[in-house]
Enzyme design. Structure first.
Site, short mmCIF file in Angstrom:
data_model
loop_
_atom_site.label_atom_id
_atom_site.label_comp_id
_atom_site.label_asym_id
_atom_site.label_seq_id
_atom_site.Cartn_x
_atom_site.Cartn_y
_atom_site.Cartn_z
N GLY A 131 11.64 47.54 7.14
CA GLY A 131 11.62 46.10 7.47
C GLY A 131 12.35 45.29 6.41
N LYS A 186 20.37 49.94 11.28
CA LYS A 186 20.71 48.56 10.93
C LYS A 186 21.77 48.53 9.83
CE LYS A 186 18.56 48.07 6.86
NZ LYS A 186 18.92 47.39 5.63
N ASP A 238 15.47 43.02 10.41
CA ASP A 238 16.17 43.25 9.15
C ASP A 238 17.62 42.73 9.20
OD1 ASP A 238 16.18 44.11 6.52
OD2 ASP A 238 15.78 46.20 6.97
N ASN A 250 25.53 47.01 2.59
CA ASN A 250 26.30 47.51 3.73
C ASN A 250 27.27 46.46 4.26
OD1 ASN A 250 25.26 50.37 4.50
ND2 ASN A 250 23.44 49.22 3.91
#
Lengths: 320, 320
Positions: A131, A186, A238, A250
């Site tokens: 999360g 994600k 997230d 990222n």
């Protein structure tokens, strides 16, 4: 409780700081040769926080394991298998391990709890902590919501009961597979977001959110998980931290990559995207965004062309 | 095609610019007393674009209606009912109307296509144009994806075929109810996002996205729509523009409101939240985020307390 944290990077050192703040007896382990460990040992601080003296530091893994009822692991996802082998050579029966990183094994596409349990031949429990949440915020008491998940609700509750606070409010996860895939994936959406930022197409991040959740939900469903998990805190929840924040590794990696700017190292999502394409083939689920990110990072395709192709395909029904 | 755009604010004037660029015969109508209209008439430009001379400007509604096969409406959502009454006094049979604004009728909670059709006693078609997109980007050819929806797929396709381009790529919507509720509700989530920004809790916007989509999806489902529509371009896909963009009116309004800074006027979401609470009662669906936004804006409750209460409720299962 007695808690050991294995790994003293940004997140591991925060976990030790946070568990200590909740009143637990905390030991933080780092590898002998690790720069992070040396720095903490010498200064008891890093770029984000100061470690109170009540947190023990060690580079002795046996000692860290012997002490702990609860063991948090926060190392690189791709190193988990060899690390688990090492842990299995120790006496770890009946301990509870919490995997606090987000990723999938690059070579196999395997989820981290599976990788871990494949190497452990002793009766242990394993959970994940996923999360949103920035270390930078938490150390200033800016709150967020996170998720603990495991296949054993009693373990989930034990962790939540002992670690929840006004700063981190936990939800009980109920779909370990969905939360693991979602949390890992994600990072790939974060790379795609960075690429859009780098190309001057930031406004396409809206469409990216809508299409990204959809393709990961399809995959989770095909794998036997609950597609709605993807729209929970572990994946969509997230996105603020991953798709929009300037802190996101990222996102920053994706942006630097398309601008041909130097980057420190490959972001975790660069490994995860390879794992996801394995799953795409295994479960026969199309993952066009992952495919595009992969083709840019690993096959030297042109980012602008790939991303425009992705979002500007011929008209169609939205639900397909 | 012959297209009239009714309303010459930011979005209406953009629509005329865009339709003209796609090669259509375009007439842009504004109210006589409107400052926007006066400015366009005198300068043929506004803060976002220059109007080519091939776009006709008029303040004569009869003329605008007489010309058009396709009529775009881009006025304040709360003025739609009285405007539709006025249109119904004209000869509008067999024309197609496209509602290009996002909102719900504050007094009734009614969707805009319903408000419109309640006042029109002639056979017409009605569609909506929703989804993300900044005028600032489109005029620079930065592309985005949007949605056309109606109860008649032939009408949807007619609009898409005539208006789609490399800059705006349309999807065919298939859930008019879900897209109308979703498009309206995103403005309320935008206000909540601005409040979080204003209070220094921007990182809670991740949780806001996850919980916001979920509560609106519950409402859409209860009303008979498809809950997944909320995760498409019309709602979630518009979060980049509404929850994160510095241009978002609703986000900026929420931020100014909690900081006690002056704001020009109430954002559309301030009306929409009242409509949503009507629907919440009508369909017996809890909408905690909408409730919190409403209590802050309309009931003078403390924003920090309401929002923290919202995200920091006692531990529970995420799916509930």
């Amino acid at each position: 409780m007695k808690i050991s944290i294995l790994g003293c990077g940004r997140w591991g050192s925060f976990l030790s700081w946070y568990a200590n703040k909740q009143g637990h007896e905390v030991l933080l382990w780092g590898r002998d040769a690790s720069q992070n460990y040396e720095k903490l040992l010498q200064t008891r601080k890093n770029d984000y926080l100061d470690l109170p003296l009540s947190i023990q530091l060690t580079n002795n893994l046996d000692e860290a394991i012997a002490l702990a009822e609860l063991v948090f692991i926060a190392i690189s996802a791709q190193e988990l298998r060899s690390f688990a082998k090492q842990l299995n050579s120790m006496k770890i029966a009946n301990k509870t391990f919490v995997l606090c990183m987000k990723g999938l094994e690059m070579s196999s596409g395997e989820r981290l709890t599976r990788v871990f349990m494949e190497e452990i031949q002793q009766p242990v429990d394993v959970a994940i902590w996923v999360g949103p949440g920035h270390v930078q915020d938490f150390v200033q008491d800016i709150p967020n919501c996170m998720v603990i998940d495991s296949d054993n609700i009693n373990i989930t509750k034990l962790i939540v009961d002992n670690l929840g606070s006004e700063t981190i409010r936990f939800y009980y996860g109920e779909d370990l597979l969905g939360n693991e895939i979602g949390a890992a994936a994600k990072n790939v959406i974060g790379i795609a977001a960075g690429m859009l930022d780098g190309l001057g197409y930031s406004s396409l991040k809206g469409a990216l959110m809508s299409r990204g959740t959809k393709e990961i939900a399809r995959l989770v469903k095909a794998m036997g998980g609950d597609e709605m998990t993807v729209y929970g805190l572990g994946h969509l929840g997230d996105y603020e931290a991953t798709v929009f924040s300037k802190h996101s590794h990222n996102r920053r990696f994706g942006e630097a990559f398309v601008k041909n700017e130097p980057f420190e190292k490959l972001a975790e999502g660069a490994a995860t995207v390879k794992a996801l394409l394995q799953l795409s083939a295994q479960y026969d689920v199309e993952l066009p965004i992952c495919q595009a990110v992969n083709s840019v990072i690993w096959e030297a395709q042109d980012a602008r062309e790939q991303l425009i192709k992705l979002f500007m395909r011929p008209v169609k029904f939205e639900r397909i």
